[in-house]
Design an enzyme around this catalytic site. Structure first.
Site, short mmCIF file in Angstrom:
data_model
loop_
_atom_site.label_atom_id
_atom_site.label_comp_id
_atom_site.label_asym_id
_atom_site.label_seq_id
_atom_site.Cartn_x
_atom_site.Cartn_y
_atom_site.Cartn_z
N ASP A 115 -44.91 21.86 10.70
CA ASP A 115 -44.71 21.63 9.52
C ASP A 115 -44.93 23.34 8.69
O ASP A 115 -45.63 22.97 8.18
CB ASP A 115 -45.36 20.89 9.05
CG ASP A 115 -45.52 20.36 7.76
OD1 ASP A 115 -44.07 20.53 6.94
OD2 ASP A 115 -45.82 19.90 6.92
N ASP A 168 -54.12 21.99 8.38
CA ASP A 168 -53.35 20.39 8.64
C ASP A 168 -52.03 21.00 10.00
O ASP A 168 -51.16 20.91 9.82
CB ASP A 168 -52.01 20.56 7.30
CG ASP A 168 -50.67 19.44 7.70
OD1 ASP A 168 -51.56 18.88 8.28
OD2 ASP A 168 -50.57 19.80 6.81
#
Length: 226
Positions: free
Chosen positions: A84, A101
Site C-alpha cells: 500500500d 504503515d
C-alpha cells in the site's frame, strides 16, 4: 483481530528498521497497543506526509531514487512487499523519506505479492512523474530493478546501478517518454507468473527463448532466464 494486526505491524517494522530503512523504531507491544518512535519535531508536530510536504522541485529526483532504493531493500533484504505504498504513508523531513504503515505488508512469496508490488511501483511512479523534473523509469524497469538480483547486493552496487539508470532516463527524449507510458499501460494489465509452473503458454515462451527474445518475457528476471 486488532491485536494480530498490531503484531504484524511490530514484526514488519522491526525488519525495516534492522535493514536500515528510515521508519519508526518499534519499542514495545502490549496486546493491541504498539508503541514506536515518534517521527516529528520536538514540539510535538509529526513530519508531514509526502503528499502534503513543501519540497523544492529540484529535490524530487533525489527523493525518487532514494525511495526506489528503499523499495529494493524492502523486497530483497526484508523479504516484504509494502502492498500500500503511496504518498499517503510516506513521511518527509530534511531531505529524508520515512516509510510507515506496514501492517498490511506481505512476504515476498505471498500469492499476490507481485501484483501488490506492481501496484506500489505504479503509485510511486505516478506521484513522481507529476513532479515536473523527475524522469521516472518505466514501470517494468522499476519492477525488475526491485526484484532482480543482478541489480546488485551491496549498497555500492545498488547505487551504481541507480546512477546508471538515472543518467539513462535523464537523456530520454520526450518521444521516448511517450512510448514508455504506452508500455506502462501494457505492463499494468499483464499477468506475472511467480514460477515456471504458473506459465500458461510455455510452448510460445520456449520459442521466444530459442529465438533469443527472453526480454519479451515479463518473468525473465524473476526466474533467472538469461
Amino acid at each position: 483481530m486488532v491485536r494480530l494486526w498490531a503484531e504484524k505491524e511490530m514484526r514488519n517494522l522491526k525488519r525495516l528498521y534492522a535493514a536500515g530503512i528510515a521508519s519508526p523504531n518499534p519499542i514495545i507491544l502490549r496486546q493491541h497497543v504498539l508503541v514506536m518512535d515518534f517521527l516529528g519535531s520536538s514540539d510535538g508536530w509529526a513530519y508531514p506526509r509526502l503528499k502534503d510536504a513543501v519540497i523544492p522541485q529540484s529535490r524530487y529526483p533525489q527523493l525518487y531514487y532514494q525511495l526506489v532504493r528503499d523499495m529494493r531493500i524492502l523486497y530483497t533484504v526484508c523479504r516484504l512487499v509494502h502492498a500500500d505504498l503511496s504518498e499517503y504513508n510516506i513521511l518527509y523531513n530534511s531531505k529524508q523519506l520515512y516509510i510507515i504503515d506496514v501492517s498490511q505488508s506481505v512476504e515476498h512469496d505471498h500469492p499476490y505479492a507481485l501484483d501488490f508490488l506492481r501496484h506500489d511501483c505504479n503509485n510511486v511512479t505516478e506521484f513522481f512523474r507529476k513532479r515536473g523534473n523527475v524522469r521516472a523509469m518505466p514501470l517494468r524497469r522499476l519492477f525488475d530493478f526491485i526484484t532482480d538480483d543482478a541489480s546488485g547486493s551491496t549498497e555500492d552496487e545498488i547505487d551504481r546501478t541507480l546512477a546508471a539508470i538515472q543518467a539513462e532516463m535523464d537523456a530520454t527524449s520526450e518521444l521516448d517518454l511517450a512510448k514508455i507510458r504506452a508500455e506502462d499501460d501494457v505492463f499494468r494489465q499483464s499477468y506475472i507468473p511467480r514460477t515456471l509452473e504458473e506459465v500458461y503458454d510455455y510452448e510460445r515462451d520456449v520459442r521466444k527463448i530459442n529465438e533469443g527474445k527472453t526480454e519479451e518475457l515479463i518473468y525473465q528476471k524473476l526466474v533467472g532466464l538469461d
